[in-house]
Every structure is written in C-alpha cells, then in structure tokens.
Design a protein around this motif. Structure first.
Motif, PDB file in Angstrom:
ATOM      1  N   ASN A 108     -10.574  -3.735   6.659  1.00  0.00           N
ATOM      2  CA  ASN A 108      -9.074  -3.859   6.580  1.00  0.00           C
ATOM      3  C   ASN A 108      -8.688  -4.065   8.044  1.00  0.00           C
ATOM      4  O   ASN A 108      -8.522  -3.271   9.038  1.00  0.00           O
ATOM      5  CB  ASN A 108      -8.660  -2.764   6.007  1.00  0.00           C
ATOM      6  N   LEU A 125      -6.660  -2.944  -0.770  1.00  0.00           N
ATOM      7  CA  LEU A 125      -7.702  -3.881  -0.478  1.00  0.00           C
ATOM      8  C   LEU A 125      -8.739  -3.663  -1.526  1.00  0.00           C
ATOM      9  O   LEU A 125      -9.570  -4.644  -1.914  1.00  0.00           O
ATOM     10  CB  LEU A 125      -8.464  -3.811   0.788  1.00  0.00           C
ATOM     11  N   GLN A 126      -9.151  -2.365  -1.979  1.00  0.00           N
ATOM     12  CA  GLN A 126     -10.050  -1.975  -2.876  1.00  0.00           C
ATOM     13  C   GLN A 126      -9.788  -2.740  -4.128  1.00  0.00           C
ATOM     14  O   GLN A 126     -10.718  -3.102  -4.912  1.00  0.00           O
ATOM     15  CB  GLN A 126      -9.830  -0.607  -3.103  1.00  0.00           C
ATOM     16  N   PHE A 167       0.922  -1.225   0.305  1.00  0.00           N
ATOM     17  CA  PHE A 167      -0.013  -0.010  -0.004  1.00  0.00           C
ATOM     18  C   PHE A 167       0.860   1.211  -0.073  1.00  0.00           C
ATOM     19  O   PHE A 167       1.593   1.606   0.917  1.00  0.00           O
ATOM     20  CB  PHE A 167      -1.045   0.105   1.190  1.00  0.00           C
ATOM     21  N   LEU A 173       0.966   7.541   8.043  1.00  0.00           N
ATOM     22  CA  LEU A 173       0.821   5.971   7.690  1.00  0.00           C
ATOM     23  C   LEU A 173       2.304   5.956   6.413  1.00  0.00           C
ATOM     24  O   LEU A 173       2.602   6.811   5.595  1.00  0.00           O
ATOM     25  CB  LEU A 173      -0.204   5.734   6.563  1.00  0.00           C
TER      26      LEU A 173
HETATM   27  O1  LIG Z   1      -5.948  -1.314   1.308  1.00  0.00           O
HETATM   28  C1  LIG Z   1      -5.922  -0.265   1.655  1.00  0.00           C
HETATM   29  N1  LIG Z   1      -6.838   0.599   1.402  1.00  0.00           N
HETATM   30  C2  LIG Z   1      -6.937   1.915   1.817  1.00  0.00           C
HETATM   31  O2  LIG Z   1      -7.871   2.629   1.632  1.00  0.00           O
HETATM   32  C3  LIG Z   1      -6.302   2.185   3.168  1.00  0.00           C
HETATM   33  N2  LIG Z   1      -5.988   3.242   3.652  1.00  0.00           N
HETATM   34  C4  LIG Z   1      -5.100   2.987   4.943  1.00  0.00           C
HETATM   35  O3  LIG Z   1      -4.708   3.795   5.947  1.00  0.00           O
HETATM   36  N3  LIG Z   1      -4.585   1.654   4.570  1.00  0.00           N
HETATM   37  C5  LIG Z   1      -5.181   1.380   3.608  1.00  0.00           C
HETATM   38  N4  LIG Z   1      -4.976  -0.037   2.936  1.00  0.00           N
END
Ligand SMILES: O=c1[nH]c(=O)c2[nH]c(=O)[nH]c2[nH]1
Length: 303
Positions: free
Chosen positions: A250, A223-224, A164, A175
């Motif tokens: 998630n 994940l989307q 990610f 993050l």
């Molecule tokens: O697969 C992810 N989609 C997100 O939209 C997202 N946002 C995040 O903080 N981690 C992740 N991971």
C-alpha cells in the motif's frame, strides 16, 4: 534412540544447481520490422548429485556453464511464450541426462515498446517504459510440469474511489478515517496453471488486463477488497488457473499540511512515502481445488 534423534550419519538433502539470471536478448530479423525478446533466465537441475557433493565426482554434474549455453542455444530457434521456452529446456535436460529427475526454470521478461516517430512506430528502435515484468517459474518433477506465471512491478494508482474506515481503534491508533484517499500499489501476482496446453501469451494479456480493470473499477473500501476483486475476476475468466496469489504494497500518499503557509489543501498536495508501506498479501483460490505445494515450494515472497 528416539525417532527424532540422529544416528550420527550426515547425508545430502534437497539440492539443485544451475546458472542464475542468464540475460538473453533475441532479435527476430525475419522482416525489416524487428521483434525484441528480453529475458532473464535461471536454470536449476535436480537429481543424481550425491557423488558430486560427497566425493567431488562430477561425472553427473551438468555444468552450470553448459546450462547457460543451452539457454542461448535454444534461443537460436526462437523463444515464444516464456512458459514454453522454460518447458523446452526442462524436457531437454530431463530427457538427455537419464539421472536428472527434474528442475526449475524461472524466466522474467522485460517489455520493450516501439518508439513512436513522426513517421509512425519505428521498425527497430525501442523504448523500455516503466512497465511490469512478466514472470514464470516452471518446475518439472519426473514427467510432471508445474507452471506458475505472474507479473511484478505493475504500478497503479487511483486518485479517488478509495476509502478506509471502520477499523478498530486502540490507544495506538492515530490513523484518521477517510472516505477519499489515493490508492496506489505495485502489484506482484503469480497464478498456477492446471494445464500446459494453453496459449500462454494470450492468457497473460488477459490476466493483466483483468487486474487493471478491477483495480480501476472497484470502489475500494480496503486494498484487501480490491485484491480479492482482482483475483476473483481472473479465476472467473480463466478456468485453467487454479489459484492466484498477490503481494501488494500500500503505497501511502499523505496529505501535506499547508496551513503553516496559509494555504488550504483540498486533497491535492501529497507526500508520496516510500516506506514504511502496508503490505497486503493473499491467495484467491477455487474452493475444493486441491493445493499443489510442489508448484509453490520454491516461489518466495507470497503467502
Ligand atoms: O487498504 C488498507 N488496508 C489496511 O489494512 C490498512 N491499514 C492502514 O493503516 N491503512 C490501510 N489501508
């Protein structure tokens, strides 16, 4: 008086009534190798209830207790696919009571596996693994059935093959970008059938397997992206499904900082957080296929 102003009359709007969460276990003893069906059934009827609500005249109020008993009575002859069981109930209520115009029958099915013993699979001892729940919401409106089936609590995890990065950064972004993280989720999905003439058990097994396969084999950049790959593969494999909706938390796994203990942590020790969690939801659909709001109107928790 403007169109939006009331004339003062108070009238009954949409309504339905029934018995919720009827727990039903059926044992098929036709052979010494028993079969178990474990269900949670909710029945809701619609139609003809003005007098019940306005006057307490119950002459058209098929008691919720009767609805519960009907569920148990129908199970005597066998359950079969939960979609078919729900449709049998729907047909019965609409055909036997002329003022009933439709309703909603929701069924959850819990999975039991045979206990493996030294002699092999046991004939009549079962274990409930932490498996997903199979679901259906069948609605009837006049002569039409709408069938939305699905699953919940399909918990899956990949220990690598997930990245990610590339997301926007602002002053609130902390993050860290990653090219190797744990991807874990609990899949809830529901899909709408365009026919009732289908082998619901076989299609369920297929849709479940496709979702697992795509989760496992999609190298995930979000994940989307994994969600869309799962939905696309289902629609490509099953023409009788018009659309599929997902709700996927998630389930974050945070690398624990072991440096204070003089230890490194090469992506091995994680804190599995239960909240907050990301919540990724989407519908994957066939372009040009008309929406069917009546199928989804009473299905909560999906966008
Ligand atoms: O697969 C992810 N989609 C997100 O939209 C997202 N946002 C995040 O903080 N981690 C992740 N991971």
């Amino acid at each position: 008086m403007s169109e939006t102003q009331s004339n003062g009359a108070i009238v009954l709007g949409d309504n339905q009534w029934g018995k919720a969460e009827v727990r039903l276990v059926r044992i098929d003893r036709a052979t010494p190798r028993h079969e178990i069906t474990d269900l949670n059934v909710s029945s809701q009827l619609r139609g003809g209830q003005e007098a019940t609500h306005l006057e307490g005249d119950n002459s058209r109020c098929v008691a919720t207790d009767t609805q519960k008993n009907t569920i148990y009575g129908f199970a005597r002859a066998g359950v079969g696919a939960i979609e078919e069981f729900a449709m049998r109930l729907g047909t019965h209520f609409v055909e036997d009571f002329q003022w009933i115009t439709g309703g909603r029958w929701e069924v959850e099915q819990y999975t039991w596996n045979r206990i493996s013993t030294a002699q092999g699979e046991h004939d009549h001892a079962f274990v409930r693994d932490n498996q997903e729940t199979r679901t259906t919401v069948v609605q009837r409106d006049g002569d039409e059935f709408f069938v939305v089936s699905g699953l919940t609590d399909l918990v899956v995890l990949k220990s690598t093959g997930s990245e990610f990065h590339g997301f926007p950064r602002d002053r609130f972004t902390t993050l860290v970008e990653t090219d190797d993280r744990i991807l874990a989720t609990s899949v809830s999905s529901r899909w709408r059938y365009t026919t009732t003439d289908i082998d619901f058990d076989a299609v369920y097994a297929k849709v479940r397997a496709i979702q697992l396969e795509q989760f496992a084999t999609t190298h995930s950049l979000a994940l989307q992206q994994t969600l869309f790959a799962m939905g696309k593969a289902v629609l490509e494999a099953v023409p009788e499904i018009a659309e599929i909706k997902f709700s996927m938390p998630n389930k974050h796994h945070f690398l624990v900082d072991l440096e204070p203990f003089g230890l490194d942590n090469p992506n091995e020790v994680f804190f599995a957080a239960d909240r907050p969690y990301g919540l990724i939801e989407a519908t994957v659909q066939r372009e040009g296929v008309p929406a069917e709001p009546r199928a989804w109107a009473t299905v909560a928790g999906f966008c």
